[in-house]
Design a protein around this motif. Structure first.
Motif, PDB file in Angstrom:
ATOM      1  N   CYS A  14      -4.569  -2.876  -2.689  1.00  0.00           N
ATOM      2  CA  CYS A  14      -3.228  -3.412  -2.435  1.00  0.00           C
ATOM      3  C   CYS A  14      -3.305  -4.595  -1.459  1.00  0.00           C
ATOM      4  N   ILE A  69      -3.839   1.399  -5.243  1.00  0.00           N
ATOM      5  CA  ILE A  69      -3.958   2.038  -3.929  1.00  0.00           C
ATOM      6  C   ILE A  69      -5.099   1.423  -3.124  1.00  0.00           C
ATOM      7  N   THR A  76      -7.314   4.828   2.914  1.00  0.00           N
ATOM      8  CA  THR A  76      -7.210   5.381   1.561  1.00  0.00           C
ATOM      9  C   THR A  76      -8.311   6.400   1.315  1.00  0.00           C
ATOM     10  N   CYS A 129      -2.341  -6.926   1.508  1.00  0.00           N
ATOM     11  CA  CYS A 129      -1.616  -6.709   2.766  1.00  0.00           C
ATOM     12  C   CYS A 129      -1.378  -8.008   3.535  1.00  0.00           C
ATOM     13  N   THR A 168       1.219   4.065  -3.063  1.00  0.00           N
ATOM     14  CA  THR A 168       1.154   5.510  -2.837  1.00  0.00           C
ATOM     15  C   THR A 168       2.362   6.214  -3.459  1.00  0.00           C
ATOM     16  N   CYS A 220      -0.097  -2.248   7.122  1.00  0.00           N
ATOM     17  CA  CYS A 220      -0.463  -2.109   5.705  1.00  0.00           C
ATOM     18  C   CYS A 220      -1.982  -2.017   5.570  1.00  0.00           C
ATOM     19  N   CYS A 267       0.831  -1.210   0.000  1.00  0.00           N
ATOM     20  CA  CYS A 267       0.000   0.000   0.000  1.00  0.00           C
ATOM     21  C   CYS A 267       0.862   1.256   0.000  1.00  0.00           C
ATOM     22  N   ARG A 276      -4.448   0.922   3.949  1.00  0.00           N
ATOM     23  CA  ARG A 276      -5.447   0.640   2.912  1.00  0.00           C
ATOM     24  C   ARG A 276      -6.823   1.135   3.349  1.00  0.00           C
TER      25      ARG A 276
END
Length: 314
Positions: free
Chosen positions: A190, A187, A204, A192, A133, A197, A129, A201
């Motif tokens: 992603c 994004i 986001t 994890c 980005t 992580c 993640c 996410r």
């Protein structure tokens, strides 16, 4: 062939018969928007007007999610199809064209591949993640629009520290509509392996502003808010059409196209029915609402929540 609703409207208005029929449908749609109960004769007149359009290009027109006059286009679509939403939330038909594989959206990411492999991003393998980005930051457009919505969605209003949810939603829609899918999907989806992580996410879409209220509203209220908004209603129709779950399908989707369902899911972000990950340790998603105190509409409420919480296709 389906055409752009804005073009179809112009063609209709230049024809006196079609113009008169369309004006009748506008009045019908207006009555529904303001929740005026239509008497029997009015309902018949509205249905006849819809039938009178026959093979008019208006009846088969569609809109594009990335078009400039999107809200105007969607208003036309729902004017022509207003009877479909009569007291029932299964909207059935999406106003959007099926997303074609638009190659020009993908070139940016290919150009960045070399930059990514030769940079410090190679060390971000432990947090996909964070890596996604950083890749976004390499694109001027992705960086600008992500920064825009992040600043709007984290800005408090005075001492109450309440964000402007409407502006935040608009910023989110801008990001997911205008930035190529290669960036936005990386994004949002992603993969994890740890909670750090997962939390990145989940954040986001800035949950404190765009997703969570102080108390969970009833899902029926959330649906009503959505149906009053042309964009939200359209995105919901798109989601319902493309994310219908079916047990026998290989990917759990009735259209056997999981990618199109994910695209429709992304379309819900930045609407009154914005979904999000519910925690930093799973990929479970939900709406921010509850079905407690739904009375005799509990079944309908559970259906709304179930579209996200227990949808095999999604």
């Amino acid at each position: 062939p389906s055409s752009d609703c804005v073009v179809a409207e112009q063609l209709c208005l230049s024809d006196s018969t079609c113009n008169a029929t369309y004006r009748t449908l506008e009045n019908c749609a207006l009555a529904k928007t303001h929740l005026f109960p239509l008497d029997h004769d009015s309902r018949v007149r509205c249905l006849n007007a819809e039938l009178d359009l026959g093979n008019s290009s208006l009846l088969h027109c569609k809109c594009h999610r990335r078009m400039k006059r999107q809200e105007h286009c969607l208003r036309i679509f729902w004017t022509v199809h207003s009877s479909m939403t009569d007291g029932y939330f299964n909207l059935e038909t999406s106003p959007y064209e099926n997303p074609a594989n638009e190659e020009h959206w993908k070139t940016d990411y290919n150009k960045l591949a070399a930059l990514v492999s030769g940079s410090q991003l190679a060390g971000d393998a432990t947090n996909p993640c964070l890596r996604a980005t950083h890749v976004c930051n390499l694109s001027k457009k992705c960086f600008r629009l992500r920064t825009d919505y992040a600043s709007i969605c984290t800005k408090g209003a005075g001492s109450e520290d309440v964000c402007d949810r409407r502006k935040c939603h608009r910023g989110l829609r801008n990001f997911f509509e205008k930035v190529p899918d290669d960036f936005t999907k990386r994004i949002l989806f992603c993969p994890c392996q740890d909670e750090f992580c997962g939390e990145r996410r989940r954040k986001t879409i800035v949950p404190d502003c765009s997703f969570q209220y102080n108390t969970k509203p009833n899902c029926l209220w959330l649906l009503d808010s959505c149906l009053e908004d042309h964009i939200c209603k359209s995105r919901l129709a798109d989601f319902q059409q493309n994310c219908q779950p079916v047990d026998m399908s290989p990917d759990g989707c009735s259209l056997q196209n999981h990618a199109v369902c994910l695209q429709a899911y992304m379309g819900m972000i930045g609407t009154p029915m914005t979904p999000n990950y519910v925690s930093n340790s799973s990929v479970e998603v939900s709406l921010w609402c509850t079905c407690e105190n739904s009375g005799n509409q509990k079944e309908k409420c559970d259906q709304i929540l179930g579209m996200f919480e227990s949808n095999k296709c999604l």
